[in-house]
Design a protein around this motif. Structure first.
Motif, mmCIF file in Angstrom:
data_model
loop_
_atom_site.group_PDB
_atom_site.id
_atom_site.type_symbol
_atom_site.label_atom_id
_atom_site.label_comp_id
_atom_site.label_asym_id
_atom_site.label_seq_id
_atom_site.Cartn_x
_atom_site.Cartn_y
_atom_site.Cartn_z
ATOM 1 N N LYS A 137 17.368 4.095 9.227
ATOM 2 C CA LYS A 137 18.310 4.896 10.399
ATOM 3 C C LYS A 137 18.587 3.828 10.843
ATOM 4 O O LYS A 137 18.677 2.102 11.646
ATOM 5 C CB LYS A 137 18.423 5.406 10.676
ATOM 6 C CG LYS A 137 19.310 6.345 9.426
ATOM 7 C CD LYS A 137 19.476 7.764 9.729
ATOM 8 C CE LYS A 137 20.255 8.948 8.561
ATOM 9 N NZ LYS A 137 20.725 10.340 9.907
ATOM 10 N N LEU A 138 17.021 2.751 12.232
ATOM 11 C CA LEU A 138 16.328 2.311 12.882
ATOM 12 C C LEU A 138 16.816 0.979 12.213
ATOM 13 O O LEU A 138 17.189 0.067 12.842
ATOM 14 C CB LEU A 138 15.333 2.540 13.938
ATOM 15 C CG LEU A 138 15.243 3.905 14.577
ATOM 16 C CD1 LEU A 138 14.202 4.367 14.443
ATOM 17 C CD2 LEU A 138 16.267 4.264 15.413
ATOM 18 N N SER A 196 23.460 8.118 1.082
ATOM 19 C CA SER A 196 22.962 9.425 0.110
ATOM 20 C C SER A 196 21.505 8.407 -0.909
ATOM 21 O O SER A 196 21.152 9.929 -1.186
ATOM 22 C CB SER A 196 24.112 9.511 -1.302
ATOM 23 O OG SER A 196 24.771 8.227 -1.977
ATOM 24 N N LEU A 197 21.595 7.287 -1.187
ATOM 25 C CA LEU A 197 20.080 6.754 -1.317
ATOM 26 C C LEU A 197 19.336 7.715 -0.833
ATOM 27 O O LEU A 197 17.959 7.471 -1.718
ATOM 28 C CB LEU A 197 20.432 5.909 -1.720
ATOM 29 C CG LEU A 197 20.646 4.993 -3.002
ATOM 30 C CD1 LEU A 197 20.818 3.545 -3.434
ATOM 31 C CD2 LEU A 197 20.751 5.563 -4.902
ATOM 32 N N LEU A 198 19.142 6.990 -0.226
ATOM 33 C CA LEU A 198 18.352 7.898 0.741
ATOM 34 C C LEU A 198 17.549 8.608 1.099
ATOM 35 O O LEU A 198 16.159 9.414 1.543
ATOM 36 C CB LEU A 198 18.818 7.294 2.474
ATOM 37 C CG LEU A 198 19.244 6.050 2.992
ATOM 38 C CD1 LEU A 198 19.750 6.289 4.593
ATOM 39 C CD2 LEU A 198 17.647 5.589 2.985
ATOM 40 N N CYS A 199 17.866 9.957 0.076
ATOM 41 C CA CYS A 199 17.682 11.347 0.164
ATOM 42 C C CYS A 199 17.079 11.376 -1.744
ATOM 43 O O CYS A 199 16.248 12.358 -1.955
ATOM 44 C CB CYS A 199 18.702 12.232 0.191
ATOM 45 S SG CYS A 199 19.106 12.233 1.445
ATOM 46 N N GLN A 200 16.639 10.237 -2.114
ATOM 47 C CA GLN A 200 17.004 10.146 -3.440
ATOM 48 C C GLN A 200 15.461 10.212 -3.972
ATOM 49 O O GLN A 200 14.840 9.357 -3.220
ATOM 50 C CB GLN A 200 17.623 9.355 -4.855
ATOM 51 C CG GLN A 200 19.104 10.001 -4.354
ATOM 52 C CD GLN A 200 18.901 11.311 -5.286
ATOM 53 O OE1 GLN A 200 18.171 11.984 -6.385
ATOM 54 N NE2 GLN A 200 20.347 11.836 -4.801
ATOM 55 N N PRO A 201 14.594 10.929 -4.601
ATOM 56 C CA PRO A 201 12.890 10.576 -3.951
ATOM 57 C C PRO A 201 13.046 9.088 -4.660
ATOM 58 O O PRO A 201 11.806 8.295 -4.260
ATOM 59 C CB PRO A 201 12.730 11.378 -4.820
ATOM 60 C CG PRO A 201 13.116 12.801 -5.355
ATOM 61 C CD PRO A 201 14.942 12.102 -4.568
ATOM 62 N N GLU A 202 13.293 8.794 -5.829
ATOM 63 C CA GLU A 202 12.787 7.287 -6.372
ATOM 64 C C GLU A 202 12.880 6.451 -5.846
ATOM 65 O O GLU A 202 12.682 5.334 -5.678
ATOM 66 C CB GLU A 202 14.114 7.176 -7.854
ATOM 67 C CG GLU A 202 13.931 7.856 -8.946
ATOM 68 C CD GLU A 202 14.268 9.495 -8.717
ATOM 69 O OE1 GLU A 202 15.305 9.317 -7.852
ATOM 70 O OE2 GLU A 202 14.755 10.399 -9.501
ATOM 71 N N PHE A 203 14.362 6.337 -4.550
ATOM 72 C CA PHE A 203 14.596 5.520 -3.775
ATOM 73 C C PHE A 203 13.588 5.634 -2.678
ATOM 74 O O PHE A 203 12.925 4.508 -2.122
ATOM 75 C CB PHE A 203 16.133 5.803 -3.362
ATOM 76 C CG PHE A 203 16.631 4.550 -2.451
ATOM 77 C CD1 PHE A 203 16.963 3.090 -2.984
ATOM 78 C CD2 PHE A 203 16.736 4.435 -0.508
ATOM 79 C CE1 PHE A 203 17.244 2.163 -2.169
ATOM 80 C CE2 PHE A 203 16.279 3.687 -0.425
ATOM 81 C CZ PHE A 203 17.092 2.382 -0.769
ATOM 82 N N SER A 238 22.120 2.279 -11.096
ATOM 83 C CA SER A 238 22.747 2.495 -11.886
ATOM 84 C C SER A 238 22.801 4.380 -12.376
ATOM 85 O O SER A 238 23.312 5.070 -12.366
ATOM 86 C CB SER A 238 22.948 2.431 -12.985
ATOM 87 O OG SER A 238 22.287 2.027 -13.887
ATOM 88 N N ARG A 239 21.080 4.369 -12.375
ATOM 89 C CA ARG A 239 20.844 5.897 -12.719
ATOM 90 C C ARG A 239 21.717 6.765 -11.289
ATOM 91 O O ARG A 239 21.357 8.068 -11.580
ATOM 92 C CB ARG A 239 19.704 5.696 -13.600
ATOM 93 C CG ARG A 239 19.382 5.439 -13.865
ATOM 94 C CD ARG A 239 18.095 5.717 -14.793
ATOM 95 N NE ARG A 239 17.432 4.452 -14.547
ATOM 96 C CZ ARG A 239 15.636 5.291 -13.588
ATOM 97 N NH1 ARG A 239 15.463 6.823 -13.418
ATOM 98 N NH2 ARG A 239 15.057 4.177 -12.632
ATOM 99 N N LEU A 240 21.219 6.266 -10.264
ATOM 100 C CA LEU A 240 21.723 7.143 -9.596
ATOM 101 C C LEU A 240 23.113 7.652 -8.968
ATOM 102 O O LEU A 240 23.384 7.665 -7.794
ATOM 103 C CB LEU A 240 20.681 7.062 -8.099
ATOM 104 C CG LEU A 240 19.248 7.035 -8.163
ATOM 105 C CD1 LEU A 240 18.790 6.618 -7.217
ATOM 106 C CD2 LEU A 240 19.250 8.459 -8.268
ATOM 107 N N ARG A 241 24.102 6.544 -9.975
ATOM 108 C CA ARG A 241 25.047 6.410 -9.487
ATOM 109 C C ARG A 241 26.279 5.876 -7.738
ATOM 110 O O ARG A 241 26.758 6.218 -7.226
ATOM 111 C CB ARG A 241 26.312 8.044 -9.718
ATOM 112 C CG ARG A 241 26.216 8.450 -11.074
ATOM 113 C CD ARG A 241 26.401 9.262 -11.748
ATOM 114 N NE ARG A 241 25.505 9.268 -13.205
ATOM 115 C CZ ARG A 241 27.076 10.839 -14.145
ATOM 116 N NH1 ARG A 241 27.732 11.036 -13.019
ATOM 117 N NH2 ARG A 241 26.401 10.963 -14.318
ATOM 118 N N ALA A 242 24.601 4.922 -7.575
ATOM 119 C CA ALA A 242 25.284 4.578 -6.525
ATOM 120 C C ALA A 242 25.598 3.301 -6.893
ATOM 121 O O ALA A 242 26.278 2.175 -5.427
ATOM 122 C CB ALA A 242 23.327 4.399 -5.507
ATOM 123 N N LEU A 243 26.427 1.939 -7.807
ATOM 124 C CA LEU A 243 26.414 0.631 -7.808
ATOM 125 C C LEU A 243 27.731 1.127 -8.479
ATOM 126 O O LEU A 243 27.965 2.187 -9.333
ATOM 127 C CB LEU A 243 26.334 -0.418 -8.601
ATOM 128 C CG LEU A 243 24.586 -0.555 -7.373
ATOM 129 C CD1 LEU A 243 23.332 -2.015 -8.531
ATOM 130 C CD2 LEU A 243 25.024 -0.709 -5.681
#
Length: 98
Positions: free
Chosen positions: A12-13, A52-59, A93-98
């Motif tokens: 975030k910073l 919301s990607l920031l909460c995903q372990p893969e990201f 795409s697997r995380l449905r972010a794009l």
């Protein structure tokens, strides 16, 4: 979850720093709830992805790799992810972010 919070805070910073560089053009305009990442091995491509990607372990694993490779001082102003576009697009795409 509490262990991973410093990474999210640091991301975030970095995002705030990249958005507060004084430029007012459409390239730096990012919708609320999204942030920019730069992905690619040689030539970097910019992607705008949801926070919301920031909460995903893969990201978060990609963020760890970015920290190891680049540190937190990103020359491009946004987060730089050290992987190929294909790998990032597959993950997003697997995380449905794009």
């Amino acid at each position: 979850m509490a262990i991973l919070m410093p990474r999210i805070t640091q991301a975030k910073l970095i995002l705030r720093r990249s958005m507060s560089n004084g430029r007012n053009n459409t390239y730096t305009t990012i919708p609320k709830g999204y942030f920019a990442v730069y992905v690619g091995e040689q030539e970097k491509k910019r992607f705008v992805v949801p926070v919301s990607l920031l909460c995903q372990p893969e990201f978060q694993e990609l963020l760890s790799q970015a920290e190891e490779e680049y540190g937190y001082n990103h020359l491009m102003g946004g987060l730089t992810i050290p992987c190929s576009e294909d790998i990032f697009m597959d993950l997003a795409s697997r995380l449905r972010a794009l």
